[in-house]
Design an enzyme around this catalytic site. Structure first.
Site, mmCIF file in Angstrom:
data_model
loop_
_atom_site.group_PDB
_atom_site.id
_atom_site.type_symbol
_atom_site.label_atom_id
_atom_site.label_comp_id
_atom_site.label_asym_id
_atom_site.label_seq_id
_atom_site.Cartn_x
_atom_site.Cartn_y
_atom_site.Cartn_z
ATOM 1 N N SER A 1 0.840 -1.204 0.000
ATOM 2 C CA SER A 1 0.000 0.000 0.000
ATOM 3 C C SER A 1 0.873 1.251 0.000
ATOM 4 O O SER A 1 0.361 2.363 0.018
ATOM 5 C CB SER A 1 -0.925 -0.003 1.225
ATOM 6 O OG SER A 1 -0.179 -0.203 2.415
ATOM 7 N N HIS B 1 -39.172 24.861 -11.908
ATOM 8 C CA HIS B 1 -39.358 24.012 -13.098
ATOM 9 C C HIS B 1 -38.564 24.540 -14.288
ATOM 10 O O HIS B 1 -38.909 24.305 -15.438
ATOM 11 C CB HIS B 1 -40.843 23.906 -13.498
ATOM 12 C CG HIS B 1 -41.741 23.610 -12.350
ATOM 13 N ND1 HIS B 1 -42.060 22.328 -11.944
ATOM 14 C CD2 HIS B 1 -42.366 24.434 -11.470
ATOM 15 C CE1 HIS B 1 -42.861 22.381 -10.901
ATOM 16 N NE2 HIS B 1 -43.060 23.645 -10.574
ATOM 17 N N SER C 1 -12.193 26.112 -27.875
ATOM 18 C CA SER C 1 -12.419 24.853 -28.571
ATOM 19 C C SER C 1 -11.340 24.695 -29.621
ATOM 20 O O SER C 1 -10.905 25.683 -30.219
ATOM 21 C CB SER C 1 -13.800 24.878 -29.224
ATOM 22 O OG SER C 1 -13.836 23.964 -30.312
ATOM 23 N N LYS D 1 -15.771 29.674 -29.376
ATOM 24 C CA LYS D 1 -16.200 29.092 -28.103
ATOM 25 C C LYS D 1 -15.443 29.626 -26.884
ATOM 26 O O LYS D 1 -14.257 29.882 -26.938
ATOM 27 C CB LYS D 1 -16.036 27.557 -28.148
ATOM 28 C CG LYS D 1 -16.972 26.870 -29.107
ATOM 29 C CD LYS D 1 -18.428 26.939 -28.693
ATOM 30 C CE LYS D 1 -18.742 25.965 -27.580
ATOM 31 N NZ LYS D 1 -18.606 24.568 -28.021
ATOM 32 N N ASN E 1 -15.592 28.005 -23.243
ATOM 33 C CA ASN E 1 -16.224 26.945 -22.455
ATOM 34 C C ASN E 1 -15.936 27.090 -20.960
ATOM 35 O O ASN E 1 -14.791 27.309 -20.581
ATOM 36 C CB ASN E 1 -15.743 25.580 -22.939
ATOM 37 C CG ASN E 1 -16.127 25.337 -24.389
ATOM 38 O OD1 ASN E 1 -17.157 25.821 -24.852
ATOM 39 N ND2 ASN E 1 -15.295 24.604 -25.108
ATOM 40 N N GLU F 1 -17.897 22.763 -15.484
ATOM 41 C CA GLU F 1 -18.332 21.451 -15.973
ATOM 42 C C GLU F 1 -17.606 20.331 -15.234
ATOM 43 O O GLU F 1 -18.190 19.305 -14.888
ATOM 44 C CB GLU F 1 -18.067 21.344 -17.478
ATOM 45 C CG GLU F 1 -18.929 22.290 -18.303
ATOM 46 C CD GLU F 1 -18.393 22.405 -19.719
ATOM 47 O OE1 GLU F 1 -18.730 21.554 -20.533
ATOM 48 O OE2 GLU F 1 -17.626 23.346 -19.995
ATOM 49 N N LYS G 1 -8.089 3.920 2.259
ATOM 50 C CA LYS G 1 -7.352 5.176 2.123
ATOM 51 C C LYS G 1 -7.481 5.848 0.763
ATOM 52 O O LYS G 1 -7.703 7.056 0.679
ATOM 53 C CB LYS G 1 -5.872 4.917 2.450
ATOM 54 C CG LYS G 1 -5.672 4.740 3.961
ATOM 55 C CD LYS G 1 -4.295 4.244 4.322
ATOM 56 C CE LYS G 1 -4.183 2.736 4.219
ATOM 57 N NZ LYS G 1 -5.106 2.012 5.162
HETATM 58 N N1 ARG Z 1 -1.206 -1.306 5.277
HETATM 59 C C1 ARG Z 1 -2.197 -1.728 6.215
HETATM 60 C C2 ARG Z 1 -3.500 -0.956 6.010
HETATM 61 O O1 ARG Z 1 -3.466 -0.052 5.283
HETATM 62 C C3 ARG Z 1 -1.698 -1.489 7.602
HETATM 63 C C4 ARG Z 1 -2.253 -2.427 8.642
HETATM 64 C C5 ARG Z 1 -1.794 -3.780 8.396
HETATM 65 N N2 ARG Z 1 -2.105 -4.647 9.469
HETATM 66 C C6 ARG Z 1 -2.002 -5.946 9.339
HETATM 67 N N3 ARG Z 1 -2.245 -6.664 10.342
HETATM 68 N N4 ARG Z 1 -1.676 -6.465 8.177
HETATM 69 O O2 ARG Z 1 -4.530 -1.274 6.530
#
Ligand code: ARG
Length: 460
Positions: free
Chosen positions: A25, A158, A279, A285, A287, A292, A327
């Site tokens: 992550s 309306h 455009s 144009k 825009n 938007e 996240k």
């Molecule tokens: N990278 C994990 C998360 O975003 C952190 C927590 C991980 N905990 C675990 N027991 N694997 O949730």
């Protein structure tokens, strides 16, 4: 492949290659670096204060964390995917800097309470940033309102011309709407501001930790009461996303109006070159792209809410790695509403209203027919239903003659209702109509001025 050095003690072999793709992550949770360091600093101070680790180890861990903070700020920190996430990246770097004492930082803590501590801190700041963005937008709307207390425009229901209103009144409607958005972020912030740190993996810890200390050090109002709840709960993130979704929805309405108002057909407002794009094929144009895009981005913010709600739905207590999916949704929604708020505040400040066009658009469509009915009620004591009918017949006459109500000869009105006198004509002008709407919250300039005075003293 060798087993993982952070958690691989009971493993003989390393993970399949694909695990290196699905598990990490770090690509997104590196955004939690500041919060993770703050959490670790509070935790290590507490460990050392309570004698759970030695003062010396505490000092050296703190010094190492501070060095890491500098490395990250300088862009010198190397984030590694094989170290999975921000927590393990920082801890591994700490070990490189200070050696084996780094291994004491994770005493009485788990990544489960660590990650959600970081995340609560991050969402808390996001609530504050949303509030600042909303305040700036409200200020821009209030300036426009102040400049257009008496600017008459058609009010629509309306999407048909309904009754004349003032542009200032219209701007202030959004100031109110965005005040409620601020309230939602404020509520979310208040409710989320409790510390999960010290819940450890899920059950608490046998070490004599001081959760009040870490809570206070991180600006939380108090520690969370239940360790399992502390680990599991993501309703704070959902609440943020719900507030973001409602905000995006509200922004999309104003965005929609700007798109419409800036068409040559309406021409109620003009956006400068700073907020329009051309455009590639049609040279004429201009825009309103930002408007938007703001309107379009509502879908992704709602999508973020739906995605996280779906992750959390049915998830048994406490932690499941499913929760790692929380996240990106929040980061995306926060980035989206923040850029939308800034662009909207910029556009509102930039736009130039065109009072002539607004007034001209309010003339056709008989927006003061209600005022004629009201005159018949007030002066001739007609029941409103009957007055409505008479006014309707007079509108028809005016329509046939191709004139506005106040230009219809009095004799034509009297042919429908003999009791009508000259002053009925005065009551059906656009300005008279607007000025008459003196009820609390109404569009009369005197009332609009009161609203402006209220917001000038309350916006902060
Ligand atoms: N990278 C994990 C998360 O975003 C952190 C927590 C991980 N905990 C675990 N027991 N694997 O949730």
């Amino acid at each position: 492949m060798n087993s993982n050095k952070m958690w691989g003690g009971r493993f003989d072999a390393g993970p399949a290659a694909i695990m290196g793709e699905i598990t990490p992550s770090i690509d997104f949770d590196k955004r939690l670096a500041g919060e993770d360091l703050a959490g670790s600093k509070a935790h290590v101070r507490m460990l050392s204060n309570e004698g759970i680790i030695s003062k010396d180890d505490g000092q050296s861990i703190l010094a190492g964390l501070e060095q890491i903070e500098k490395e990250i700020a300088a862009g010198a920190f190397v984030f590694k995917r094989e170290l999975e996430d921000i927590h393990l990246n920082i801890e591994a770097r700490l070990a490189e800097i200070i050696g084996p004492a780094a291994g004491r930082l994770h005493t009485a803590r788990s990544r489960n309470d660590q990650v959600v501590t970081d995340f609560r801190l991050w969402v808390r700041s996001a609530c504050e940033r949303a509030d600042h963005g909303l305040l700036a937008l409200q200020r821009a709307l209030l300036v426009q309102a102040g400049n257009h207390v008496e600017t008459v425009m058609p009010g629509f229901t309306h999407m048909q011309v309904a009754q004349p209103v003032t542009f200032g009144h219209h701007m202030l409607a959004y100031v109110e709407m965005f005040a409620r958005d601020r309230g939602r972020f404020e509520d979310a912030r208040k409710r989320l501001n409790e510390s999960p740190l010290g819940a450890a993996a899920l059950a608490g810890t046998p070490y004599p930790i001081d959760r009040d200390f870490t809570a206070k050090a991180l600006g939380f109002a108090r520690p969370m009461r239940n360790s399992m709840d502390a680990i599991s709960a993501r309703d704070f993130a959902l609440e943020y996303l719900a507030a973001a979704t409602i905000l995006a929805t509200n922004l999309s309405r104003l965005a929609g109006e700007l798109v419409q108002w800036s068409t040559p057909q309406f021409a109620f407002v003009k956006l400068s070159d700073a907020f329009t794009t051309g455009s590639s094929i049609m040279p004429q144009k201009r825009n309103p792209d930002a408007a938007e895009l703001i309107r379009g981005k509502t879908g992704r913010v709602l999508g973020d809410f739906v995605a996280l709600a779906t992750v959390v739905k049915g998830l048994v207590l406490t932690y499941g790695t499913d929760l790692q999916e929380d996240k990106e949704r929040v980061f995306d929604a926060a980035d989206t509403i923040e850029v939308s708020l800034a662009a909207m505040a910029g556009m509102v400040a930039d736009m130039t209203a065109n009072p002539e066009k607004m007034r001209a658009a309010a003339e056709p469509g008989y927006p003061t027919a209600t005022d004629l009915a009201d005159w018949l009620v007030r002066v001739l004591k007609k029941p409103f239903r009957e007055a409505h009918h008479i006014a309707g017949s007079i509108v028809k006459k005016a329509e046939d003659a191709g004139v506005t109500l106040d230009k219809l000869p009095l004799t034509d009105m009297q042919a429908v209702e003999p009791g009508i006198t000259q002053d009925a004509l005065a009551a059906v002008s656009l300005d008279a109509s607007v000025n008459a709407r003196m009820s609390l919250g109404g569009t009369a300039p005197a009332r609009v001025k009161e609203q402006i005075a209220f917001w000038r003293s309350h916006l902060k």
